[in-house]
Write a protein that holds these residues in place. Sequence first.
Motif, PDB file in Angstrom:
ATOM      1  N   LEU A  90      21.889  -3.105  -3.140  1.00 25.02           N
ATOM      2  CA  LEU A  90      22.658  -3.641  -2.014  1.00 25.02           C
ATOM      3  C   LEU A  90      22.003  -3.306  -0.683  1.00 25.02           C
ATOM      4  O   LEU A  90      21.957  -4.146   0.236  1.00 25.02           O
ATOM      5  N   ALA A  91      21.472  -2.084  -0.549  1.00 28.23           N
ATOM      6  CA  ALA A  91      20.824  -1.685   0.698  1.00 28.23           C
ATOM      7  C   ALA A  91      19.577  -2.517   0.960  1.00 28.23           C
ATOM      8  O   ALA A  91      19.325  -2.954   2.091  1.00 28.23           O
ATOM      9  N   LEU A 138      18.901  -5.562  -0.217  1.00 28.07           N
ATOM     10  CA  LEU A 138      19.279  -6.943   0.104  1.00 28.07           C
ATOM     11  C   LEU A 138      19.844  -7.042   1.516  1.00 28.07           C
ATOM     12  O   LEU A 138      19.554  -8.008   2.257  1.00 28.07           O
ATOM     13  N   TYR A 139      20.662  -6.080   1.891  1.00 27.12           N
ATOM     14  CA  TYR A 139      21.230  -6.097   3.243  1.00 27.12           C
ATOM     15  C   TYR A 139      20.129  -5.999   4.297  1.00 27.12           C
ATOM     16  O   TYR A 139      20.179  -6.684   5.334  1.00 27.12           O
ATOM     17  N   TYR A 140      19.143  -5.165   4.046  1.00 28.26           N
ATOM     18  CA  TYR A 140      18.044  -4.989   4.997  1.00 28.26           C
ATOM     19  C   TYR A 140      17.333  -6.312   5.253  1.00 28.26           C
ATOM     20  O   TYR A 140      16.989  -6.639   6.397  1.00 28.26           O
ATOM     21  N   PHE A 177      18.490  -9.636   4.369  1.00 33.15           N
ATOM     22  CA  PHE A 177      19.328 -10.756   4.809  1.00 33.15           C
ATOM     23  C   PHE A 177      20.015 -10.492   6.142  1.00 33.15           C
ATOM     24  O   PHE A 177      20.470 -11.440   6.793  1.00 33.15           O
ATOM     25  N   ALA A 178      20.093  -9.237   6.573  1.00 30.05           N
ATOM     26  CA  ALA A 178      20.650  -8.955   7.895  1.00 30.05           C
ATOM     27  C   ALA A 178      19.590  -9.054   8.980  1.00 30.05           C
ATOM     28  O   ALA A 178      19.895  -8.856  10.161  1.00 30.05           O
ATOM     29  N   ASP A 200      10.180  -2.316  -1.857  1.00 27.89           N
ATOM     30  CA  ASP A 200      11.351  -2.302  -0.978  1.00 27.89           C
ATOM     31  C   ASP A 200      10.910  -2.275   0.481  1.00 27.89           C
ATOM     32  O   ASP A 200      10.241  -1.339   0.923  1.00 27.89           O
ATOM     33  N   SER A 233      12.800  -1.893   3.066  1.00 32.28           N
ATOM     34  CA  SER A 233      13.560  -0.956   3.893  1.00 32.28           C
ATOM     35  C   SER A 233      13.106   0.486   3.726  1.00 32.28           C
ATOM     36  O   SER A 233      13.364   1.321   4.594  1.00 32.28           O
TER      37      SER A 233
END
Length: 351
Positions: free
Chosen positions: A19-20, A22-24, A26-27, A79, A81
């Motif tokens: 989740l972290a 993906l959030y990094y 798509f945000a 990754d 992020s």
Amino acid sequence: MVTRIVPWVSGAVYGIVLLAGLYYVFAGLGPANTARLAGFVAGIGALFVLEAVERRVARMPVAFLAGRLVLFFAVAALDESGLSRVLFVLVPFAAYLTFGRAAGLVLGGLCLALLVGGFAVWVPGWYTDTSYVSDVLMFTLGLVLALAMADVAVRERRAALRVAELSAEAERNRLARDIHDSLGHHLTAVSIQLEKVAAFADRDPAVAGQALADARRSVGHALEDVRTSVGTLRGGGRSLVGALTELGVALDVHGEEPALDPATVTTLYRAAQEAVTNARRHGGAAQVRVSVTFGAVTSLVVTDDGRGFDTGEPRSGFGLLSLRERAALVGGTVTVDSEPGTGTRVTVTVP
């Protein structure tokens, strides 16, 4: 003893990292690279698959730990992020559970050294940047918590094994009491009757024949007692009064029998059986009487007219010890009143 990694712990960490990451992306917190993102998601998926396979395979813990470590490196490299480094706290956690404390501590120190070494190589002056210092501190805290959780899991497993061992020991003791109280009682009766047969075979065939019939009845009672014990183990049961009538001695019942639990019925029946056996075997009693009173408490009294004994002297017989142990298991008490030449009175009281 091998304690595997707790499934929900690893799954929760993988899910949070996914989740972290993906959030990094798509945000818009960093550049989006579709290939790297796909590889990152595939790596997390492979970790979930690895956990599922390990739960079904009891062998090759080293191979699974190595495979997990390779996937951690791959996911961390893909990754964007950089948050995936938290995965490495699972390495000492899994090693602690699988190989012991020393392996967990060594791998924990190695993971921390790799993180600091990576910062030293790729981020000059990282120790002056609060974000990197915070990352190291948080990673260290994660390692400490992971190792502490692994230690708790190992201790819990050891405690469960100890409880199982104690339960098995208690069951062995219970079986020893059952064998002594049940078969010992009937075999004593058979032995006495057969001695009577031998003594009167020539002098009084009628008495010998009656003794032989009594011995056969005792054998039948022994078989019935075995069947009843097996039935109790399987969930069946019988009333206390019904069980006491099978002892073949005078029985007095006061009050109405309540719905006693099987453990209490067994305890009182075995206590009466043991007292009757002792009266005949050791006391040479001609008359034995059992009295049971139902009320706020259940009281069982066995009296005999045997030779009695001095209760102040040490008793080496297993019977009285077995009787007290059995009564204690259901919160009961046992008192024995006797003097040489006056018979014996055994009282068992249970709540």
